[in-house]
Structure formats: structure tokens, C-alpha cells
Design a protein around this motif. Sequence first.
Motif, short mmCIF file in Angstrom:
data_model
loop_
_atom_site.label_atom_id
_atom_site.label_comp_id
_atom_site.label_asym_id
_atom_site.label_seq_id
_atom_site.Cartn_x
_atom_site.Cartn_y
_atom_site.Cartn_z
N ARG A 101 0.85 -1.19 0.00
CA ARG A 101 0.00 0.00 0.00
C ARG A 101 0.88 1.24 0.00
N LEU A 102 0.55 2.18 -0.90
CA LEU A 102 1.23 3.47 -0.95
C LEU A 102 0.33 4.49 -0.30
N GLU A 103 0.85 5.17 0.73
CA GLU A 103 0.05 6.14 1.48
C GLU A 103 0.67 7.52 1.39
N ALA A 104 -0.17 8.54 1.53
CA ALA A 104 0.29 9.91 1.38
C ALA A 104 1.46 10.22 2.31
N ASP A 105 1.33 9.85 3.55
CA ASP A 105 2.40 10.02 4.51
C ASP A 105 2.42 8.81 5.40
N GLY A 106 3.11 7.78 4.93
CA GLY A 106 3.13 6.53 5.67
C GLY A 106 3.93 6.64 6.96
N GLY A 107 4.61 7.74 7.15
CA GLY A 107 5.34 7.93 8.39
C GLY A 107 6.74 8.44 8.16
N ARG A 108 7.28 9.05 9.16
CA ARG A 108 8.67 9.54 9.13
C ARG A 108 9.49 8.72 10.11
#
Length: 223
Positions: free
Chosen positions: A214-221
Motif C-alpha cells: 500500500r502506498l500512502e500519502a504520509d506513511g510515516g517519518r
Amino acid sequence: MEDEKRLATALARGLAAEGFVVDTAHDGVTGLHMASERDYDLIVLDIMLPGLNGYRVCAQLRAAGDDTPILMLTAKDGEYDEAEGLDTGADDYLTKPFSYVVLQARIRALLRRRSRAGARPLRIGDLAVDPAARRVERAGTDIALTAKEFAVLEHLALHAGQVVSKSDILDHVWDFAYDGDPNIVEVYVSALRRKIDVPFGRRSITTVRGAGYRLEADGGRDA
């Protein structure tokens, strides 16, 4: 080497019969010179070339900024050989012996993706994917991808936020003719993470165990 020359000649004749304009080189030095001096839509590159092997030809072309799609042919078989070819910048990889029909399908798929135009740019957070220009940038920084890496990312971007299965990626990126190891998807997803996530402290491509990616807008930093 005579067998390799006969194969190259046969492939050139077959492709010419299909309407392609084909130039042939039987050693790496000549091939590198031709690819550097002329504009080609696609390069079919045998790894086991005399003088300068296919890995080195590919690496030198990419180092010079040449983004022409490259399909590598080899008699070798194994994950490390394939990974090495991909790391040097090849877009696809075909192990001999192969079906001529499969070769044609791979060539047409690469050309189709290169010539795609008119598609709207996709934005997933600070990641921008432009199908028409085959351009990717994150936080204003351009990211260089091979044609196959771009195709995988584009497919994930078209379904951002959704789980995309490995088989779905194979069907849409490798086409119906692909009969190799389905784990090749993992190789490309790993390559994408190294390019679009790691340098920016992101985790935008996540693995959904047993289901896909899954590609997410902001999967995390990363902390």
C-alpha cells in the motif's frame, strides 16, 4: 560466441519483420559507442558480451544520464544476477532460453510505458508522479527511476491508500507474458523504498502481510 551472434542476427531479423528499425552490435564496446552516439527507443542488451559485459555497458549509460529503457538478456539464472542487473539500471530482465513471443511482449510493454502521454500527474502527499513526463519528485527533489520501477510506482500511486496485491502488480506491470519468479515484485518494491522513502525519512510503501503493498500519502517519518 558464434551462437550468440546467430541469436542476435535472428532476433534483429524477427524484430525488423515486425516493423522495428534495428541496429546490432556483437561486443560491448561497440554497443556502448552506438548507444552513446545515437538516440534509441529501447536497448536489448546481452549480459555476456565480449570486451565489455552488459552490466558495465548499462552502468556506464546510466552514469552518463541515458534513460533509454534497457531489457537485459542472459543465460544466467538466479536472484543475485537479476538484482545486479537491476542495480545497474536495467528496466527488465529475460533469462535464456526464452520465447520470442515473450521477448516481443516485454519490448512492447517497455515502449508503451515510455511513450505514454496525456496521463494526469498524481500527488500522494509530498510525492509527485507524472506519467506523461515519467518524472518523480519528493519534497521538490527529482528522483531517477528505471522504467520498470516507475511502472510499479505508478500502479501503486493510481491505487494510493489501497492494498495492491503482488499478482495485480505482475498483471499490470509485467503483462500476461511474464512467466518468471513472482518475487521479482519484492525486488522492485525494495528498490523503490531505497529511492523514494529512505533518503527522505519516509515509510510510504508498506507491506500488508499476505495481501500486498500500500502506498500512502504520509506513511510515516523515521524517528
